[in-house]
Design a protein around this motif. Structure first.
Motif, PDB file in Angstrom:
ATOM      1  N   LYS A  85      40.433 -62.247 -31.475  1.00 55.21           N
ATOM      2  CA  LYS A  85      40.290 -63.272 -31.768  1.00 55.21           C
ATOM      3  C   LYS A  85      41.028 -64.363 -31.168  1.00 55.21           C
ATOM      4  CE  LYS A  85      39.556 -65.865 -36.094  1.00 55.21           C
ATOM      5  NZ  LYS A  85      39.522 -65.652 -37.735  1.00 55.21           N
ATOM      6  N   THR A  86      42.268 -64.205 -31.005  1.00 54.09           N
ATOM      7  CA  THR A  86      43.242 -65.055 -30.332  1.00 54.09           C
ATOM      8  C   THR A  86      42.808 -65.490 -29.123  1.00 54.09           C
ATOM      9  OG1 THR A  86      45.067 -64.236 -31.781  1.00 54.09           O
ATOM     10  CG2 THR A  86      45.660 -65.459 -29.817  1.00 54.09           C
ATOM     11  N   LEU A  87      42.400 -64.373 -28.152  1.00 57.25           N
ATOM     12  CA  LEU A  87      42.033 -64.562 -26.932  1.00 57.25           C
ATOM     13  C   LEU A  87      40.982 -65.788 -26.857  1.00 57.25           C
ATOM     14  CD1 LEU A  87      42.407 -61.147 -25.251  1.00 57.25           C
ATOM     15  CD2 LEU A  87      43.729 -63.094 -24.678  1.00 57.25           C
ATOM     16  N   ARG A  88      40.057 -65.369 -27.740  1.00 54.94           N
ATOM     17  CA  ARG A  88      38.796 -66.089 -27.918  1.00 54.94           C
ATOM     18  C   ARG A  88      38.960 -67.480 -28.204  1.00 54.94           C
ATOM     19  NH1 ARG A  88      35.594 -67.732 -31.794  1.00 54.94           N
ATOM     20  NH2 ARG A  88      36.535 -66.242 -33.496  1.00 54.94           N
ATOM     21  N   ASN A  89      39.979 -67.587 -29.228  1.00 55.11           N
ATOM     22  CA  ASN A  89      40.200 -68.909 -29.755  1.00 55.11           C
ATOM     23  C   ASN A  89      41.161 -69.885 -28.675  1.00 55.11           C
ATOM     24  OD1 ASN A  89      38.945 -69.122 -32.107  1.00 55.11           O
ATOM     25  ND2 ASN A  89      40.768 -67.847 -33.343  1.00 55.11           N
ATOM     26  N   GLU A  90      41.990 -69.155 -27.901  1.00 52.21           N
ATOM     27  CA  GLU A  90      42.611 -69.913 -26.795  1.00 52.21           C
ATOM     28  C   GLU A  90      41.493 -70.368 -25.960  1.00 52.21           C
ATOM     29  OE1 GLU A  90      46.654 -67.168 -26.929  1.00 52.21           O
ATOM     30  OE2 GLU A  90      45.203 -66.695 -25.238  1.00 52.21           O
ATOM     31  N   ARG A  91      40.515 -69.867 -25.696  1.00 52.08           N
ATOM     32  CA  ARG A  91      39.653 -70.215 -24.405  1.00 52.08           C
ATOM     33  C   ARG A  91      38.480 -71.132 -25.292  1.00 52.08           C
ATOM     34  NH1 ARG A  91      42.065 -66.052 -23.298  1.00 52.08           N
ATOM     35  NH2 ARG A  91      42.477 -65.227 -21.471  1.00 52.08           N
ATOM     36  N   ASN A  92      38.768 -71.693 -26.522  1.00 48.29           N
ATOM     37  CA  ASN A  92      37.754 -72.423 -27.232  1.00 48.29           C
ATOM     38  C   ASN A  92      36.371 -71.876 -27.256  1.00 48.29           C
ATOM     39  OD1 ASN A  92      39.810 -74.508 -28.227  1.00 48.29           O
ATOM     40  ND2 ASN A  92      39.830 -75.215 -25.961  1.00 48.29           N
ATOM     41  N   LEU A  93      36.173 -70.525 -27.406  1.00 46.82           N
ATOM     42  CA  LEU A  93      35.045 -70.108 -27.302  1.00 46.82           C
ATOM     43  C   LEU A  93      34.595 -69.562 -28.765  1.00 46.82           C
ATOM     44  CD1 LEU A  93      35.478 -67.558 -24.315  1.00 46.82           C
ATOM     45  CD2 LEU A  93      34.040 -69.723 -24.351  1.00 46.82           C
ATOM     46  N   THR A  94      33.165 -69.741 -29.184  1.00 45.18           N
ATOM     47  CA  THR A  94      32.553 -69.337 -30.407  1.00 45.18           C
ATOM     48  C   THR A  94      32.251 -67.751 -30.027  1.00 45.18           C
ATOM     49  OG1 THR A  94      30.439 -69.924 -29.718  1.00 45.18           O
ATOM     50  CG2 THR A  94      31.764 -71.528 -30.807  1.00 45.18           C
ATOM     51  N   GLN A  95      32.143 -67.137 -31.547  1.00 45.26           N
ATOM     52  CA  GLN A  95      31.379 -65.669 -31.410  1.00 45.26           C
ATOM     53  C   GLN A  95      30.082 -65.570 -30.894  1.00 45.26           C
ATOM     54  OE1 GLN A  95      31.947 -64.395 -35.397  1.00 45.26           O
ATOM     55  NE2 GLN A  95      34.099 -64.002 -35.222  1.00 45.26           N
ATOM     56  N   ALA A  96      29.412 -66.749 -31.094  1.00 47.99           N
ATOM     57  CA  ALA A  96      28.030 -66.959 -30.551  1.00 47.99           C
ATOM     58  C   ALA A  96      28.008 -67.224 -29.076  1.00 47.99           C
ATOM     59  CB  ALA A  96      27.454 -68.139 -31.252  1.00 47.99           C
ATOM     60  N   VAL A  97      28.923 -67.819 -28.440  1.00 48.02           N
ATOM     61  CA  VAL A  97      28.960 -67.899 -27.037  1.00 48.02           C
ATOM     62  C   VAL A  97      29.488 -66.480 -26.377  1.00 48.02           C
ATOM     63  CG1 VAL A  97      30.151 -69.052 -25.295  1.00 48.02           C
ATOM     64  CG2 VAL A  97      29.469 -70.336 -26.995  1.00 48.02           C
ATOM     65  N   CYS A  98      30.452 -65.999 -26.806  1.00 48.66           N
ATOM     66  CA  CYS A  98      30.751 -64.689 -26.484  1.00 48.66           C
ATOM     67  C   CYS A  98      29.691 -63.622 -26.533  1.00 48.66           C
ATOM     68  CB  CYS A  98      31.898 -64.265 -27.294  1.00 48.66           C
ATOM     69  SG  CYS A  98      33.472 -65.202 -27.050  1.00 48.66           S
ATOM     70  N   TYR A  99      28.919 -63.513 -27.630  1.00 49.78           N
ATOM     71  CA  TYR A  99      27.776 -62.738 -27.996  1.00 49.78           C
ATOM     72  C   TYR A  99      26.799 -62.761 -26.704  1.00 49.78           C
ATOM     73  CZ  TYR A  99      23.908 -60.241 -29.402  1.00 49.78           C
ATOM     74  OH  TYR A  99      22.857 -59.231 -29.580  1.00 49.78           O
ATOM     75  N   GLU A 100      26.560 -64.205 -26.429  1.00 52.47           N
ATOM     76  CA  GLU A 100      25.204 -64.586 -25.417  1.00 52.47           C
ATOM     77  C   GLU A 100      26.009 -64.258 -24.122  1.00 52.47           C
ATOM     78  OE1 GLU A 100      24.784 -68.605 -25.642  1.00 52.47           O
ATOM     79  OE2 GLU A 100      24.030 -68.557 -27.794  1.00 52.47           O
ATOM     80  N   ASP A 101      27.077 -64.065 -23.815  1.00 49.49           N
ATOM     81  CA  ASP A 101      27.810 -63.930 -22.396  1.00 49.49           C
ATOM     82  C   ASP A 101      27.734 -62.424 -22.415  1.00 49.49           C
ATOM     83  OD1 ASP A 101      27.953 -66.518 -22.009  1.00 49.49           O
ATOM     84  OD2 ASP A 101      30.209 -66.532 -22.253  1.00 49.49           O
ATOM     85  N   THR A 102      28.311 -61.666 -23.203  1.00 48.78           N
ATOM     86  CA  THR A 102      28.392 -60.343 -23.254  1.00 48.78           C
ATOM     87  C   THR A 102      27.654 -59.452 -23.772  1.00 48.78           C
ATOM     88  OG1 THR A 102      29.806 -60.276 -25.205  1.00 48.78           O
ATOM     89  CG2 THR A 102      30.937 -60.812 -22.948  1.00 48.78           C
ATOM     90  N   GLY A 103      26.762 -59.629 -24.985  1.00 48.91           N
ATOM     91  CA  GLY A 103      26.135 -58.816 -25.740  1.00 48.91           C
ATOM     92  C   GLY A 103      27.070 -58.043 -26.905  1.00 48.91           C
ATOM     93  N   ILE A 104      28.300 -58.504 -26.866  1.00 48.11           N
ATOM     94  CA  ILE A 104      29.078 -57.799 -27.679  1.00 48.11           C
ATOM     95  C   ILE A 104      29.312 -58.722 -29.148  1.00 48.11           C
ATOM     96  CG2 ILE A 104      31.643 -57.069 -27.990  1.00 48.11           C
ATOM     97  CD1 ILE A 104      31.982 -56.906 -25.036  1.00 48.11           C
ATOM     98  N   ASN A 105      29.140 -58.148 -30.284  1.00 47.46           N
ATOM     99  CA  ASN A 105      29.139 -58.752 -31.494  1.00 47.46           C
ATOM    100  C   ASN A 105      30.707 -58.999 -31.741  1.00 47.46           C
ATOM    101  OD1 ASN A 105      29.383 -59.178 -34.235  1.00 47.46           O
ATOM    102  ND2 ASN A 105      27.501 -58.331 -34.472  1.00 47.46           N
ATOM    103  N   PHE A 106      31.234 -59.898 -31.536  1.00 46.64           N
ATOM    104  CA  PHE A 106      32.678 -60.270 -31.721  1.00 46.64           C
ATOM    105  C   PHE A 106      32.889 -60.440 -33.239  1.00 46.64           C
ATOM    106  CE2 PHE A 106      32.668 -60.800 -27.236  1.00 46.64           C
ATOM    107  CZ  PHE A 106      33.867 -60.805 -26.907  1.00 46.64           C
ATOM    108  N   GLY A 107      32.121 -60.867 -33.949  1.00 44.67           N
ATOM    109  CA  GLY A 107      32.330 -60.843 -35.363  1.00 44.67           C
ATOM    110  C   GLY A 107      32.657 -59.743 -36.101  1.00 44.67           C
ATOM    111  N   ARG A 108      31.929 -58.471 -35.867  1.00 42.21           N
ATOM    112  CA  ARG A 108      32.439 -57.358 -36.405  1.00 42.21           C
ATOM    113  C   ARG A 108      33.597 -56.568 -35.901  1.00 42.21           C
ATOM    114  NH1 ARG A 108      26.952 -53.646 -35.725  1.00 42.21           N
ATOM    115  NH2 ARG A 108      26.909 -54.870 -33.788  1.00 42.21           N
ATOM    116  N   ILE A 109      33.940 -56.974 -34.603  1.00 45.00           N
ATOM    117  CA  ILE A 109      35.207 -56.558 -34.011  1.00 45.00           C
ATOM    118  C   ILE A 109      36.347 -57.317 -34.937  1.00 45.00           C
ATOM    119  CG2 ILE A 109      36.489 -56.719 -32.003  1.00 45.00           C
ATOM    120  CD1 ILE A 109      34.048 -56.141 -30.238  1.00 45.00           C
ATOM    121  N   GLU A 110      36.123 -58.544 -34.647  1.00 40.03           N
ATOM    122  CA  GLU A 110      37.342 -59.433 -35.196  1.00 40.03           C
ATOM    123  C   GLU A 110      37.456 -59.130 -36.834  1.00 40.03           C
ATOM    124  OE1 GLU A 110      36.497 -63.567 -34.345  1.00 40.03           O
ATOM    125  OE2 GLU A 110      36.609 -63.102 -32.022  1.00 40.03           O
TER     126      GLU A 110
END
Length: 65
Positions: A10-35
């Motif tokens: 979550k820290t890495l994602r926030n440091e890059r100003n990325l939302t969970q939705a953007v990360c999911y679109e880019d990777t197909g990984i559900n960051f919400g469940r992981i975080e």
């Protein structure tokens, strides 16, 4: 340990100003469940996350183990 890793991701994602939705679109990984720490992370998913954030596995796991 899982929650510590979840917070690190979550820290890495926030440091890059990325939302969970953007990360999911880019990777197909559900960051919400992981975080939330409700999903155990496979090795393959860890590798994808490292590549996505351009960090080594050591850097991702630092202070976790």
């Amino acid at each position: 340990m899982l929650l510590e890793l979840a917070n690190r991701i979550k820290t890495l994602r926030n440091e890059r100003n990325l939302t969970q939705a953007v990360c999911y679109e880019d990777t197909g990984i559900n960051f919400g469940r992981i975080e939330r720490g409700v999903r155990d992370i496979s090795f393959t998913t860890l590798v994808k996350i490292c590549k996505y954030f351009n960090v080594s596995m050591n850097e991702l796991l630092k202070d976790t183990f």
